[in-house]
Design a protein around this motif. Structure first.
Motif, mmCIF file in Angstrom:
data_model
loop_
_atom_site.group_PDB
_atom_site.id
_atom_site.type_symbol
_atom_site.label_atom_id
_atom_site.label_comp_id
_atom_site.label_asym_id
_atom_site.label_seq_id
_atom_site.Cartn_x
_atom_site.Cartn_y
_atom_site.Cartn_z
ATOM 1 N N GLN A 15 0.838 -1.445 -0.005
ATOM 2 C CA GLN A 15 0.061 0.337 -0.051
ATOM 3 C C GLN A 15 0.933 1.363 0.282
ATOM 4 O OE1 GLN A 15 -2.703 -0.878 3.221
ATOM 5 N NE2 GLN A 15 -4.500 -0.462 1.990
ATOM 6 N N LYS A 16 1.901 1.117 0.697
ATOM 7 C CA LYS A 16 2.677 2.321 0.810
ATOM 8 C C LYS A 16 3.441 2.613 -0.427
ATOM 9 C CE LYS A 16 4.090 1.918 5.788
ATOM 10 N NZ LYS A 16 5.163 1.547 6.691
ATOM 11 N N SER A 72 13.374 -8.149 -2.737
ATOM 12 C CA SER A 72 14.635 -7.620 -3.724
ATOM 13 C C SER A 72 14.129 -7.629 -5.153
ATOM 14 C CB SER A 72 15.537 -8.413 -3.406
ATOM 15 O OG SER A 72 15.062 -10.045 -3.709
ATOM 16 N N VAL A 73 13.038 -8.574 -5.459
ATOM 17 C CA VAL A 73 12.621 -8.593 -7.102
ATOM 18 C C VAL A 73 11.885 -7.127 -7.239
ATOM 19 C CG1 VAL A 73 11.060 -9.685 -8.553
ATOM 20 C CG2 VAL A 73 12.522 -10.990 -6.898
ATOM 21 N N LEU A 78 11.348 -1.678 -9.289
ATOM 22 C CA LEU A 78 11.097 -0.072 -9.038
ATOM 23 C C LEU A 78 12.275 1.015 -9.212
ATOM 24 C CD1 LEU A 78 9.350 -0.742 -5.484
ATOM 25 C CD2 LEU A 78 8.452 0.606 -7.404
ATOM 26 N N ARG A 79 13.546 0.114 -9.044
ATOM 27 C CA ARG A 79 14.581 1.123 -9.337
ATOM 28 C C ARG A 79 14.891 1.166 -10.892
ATOM 29 N NH1 ARG A 79 16.859 -1.087 -4.497
ATOM 30 N NH2 ARG A 79 17.656 -3.095 -5.675
ATOM 31 N N ALA A 86 10.351 4.641 -3.609
ATOM 32 C CA ALA A 86 9.509 3.471 -3.390
ATOM 33 C C ALA A 86 10.079 2.394 -2.976
ATOM 34 C CB ALA A 86 8.425 3.299 -4.426
ATOM 35 N N ALA A 87 11.178 1.868 -3.763
ATOM 36 C CA ALA A 87 12.174 1.151 -3.597
ATOM 37 C C ALA A 87 12.926 1.005 -2.210
ATOM 38 C CB ALA A 87 13.503 1.038 -4.745
ATOM 39 N N ALA A 88 12.930 2.367 -1.799
ATOM 40 C CA ALA A 88 13.554 2.540 -0.277
ATOM 41 C C ALA A 88 12.776 2.015 0.854
ATOM 42 C CB ALA A 88 14.047 3.880 -0.390
ATOM 43 N N LEU A 89 11.485 1.857 0.538
ATOM 44 C CA LEU A 89 10.710 1.151 1.436
ATOM 45 C C LEU A 89 10.891 -0.275 1.596
ATOM 46 C CD1 LEU A 89 7.122 2.532 0.368
ATOM 47 C CD2 LEU A 89 8.395 3.491 2.421
#
Length: 91
Positions: A15-16, A72-73, A78-79, A86-89
């Protein structure tokens, strides 16, 4: 538990992520996660707001991939779409 690496992201995390990417090119993210154009159109037709569209796409990815639906996938996808916030989440 920790979300790092091999863990499967929980729905709250999804959701985040949806909140961070819904106003970007989320169709590109869907493509990276192996959704076809028809799938993306289906998400759009089933959900009025973009956040729900993205969230449902991520949930579908998670249920489809099962034990392979790892943080990780998703972070890598995202990256590749330049959605690093978003990937940082997931790290």
């Amino acid at each position: 538990g920790s979300v790092a690496g091999g863990a499967i992201p929980d729905d709250k995390t999804l959701q985040k992520i949806a909140v961070k990417v819904y106003n970007k090119d989320w169709a590109r993210l869907a493509n990276k996660l192996d959704f076809e154009f028809e799938d993306i159109e289906e998400f759009k037709s089933q959900n009025n707001d973009k956040r729900s569209q993205v969230y449902n796409m991520l949930k579908r990815w998670k249920s489809r991939e099962g034990s392979l639906a790892q943080s990780s996938v998703l972070a890598q996808a995202l990256r590749e779409c330049r959605m690093d916030d978003a990937a940082a989440l997931l790290s």
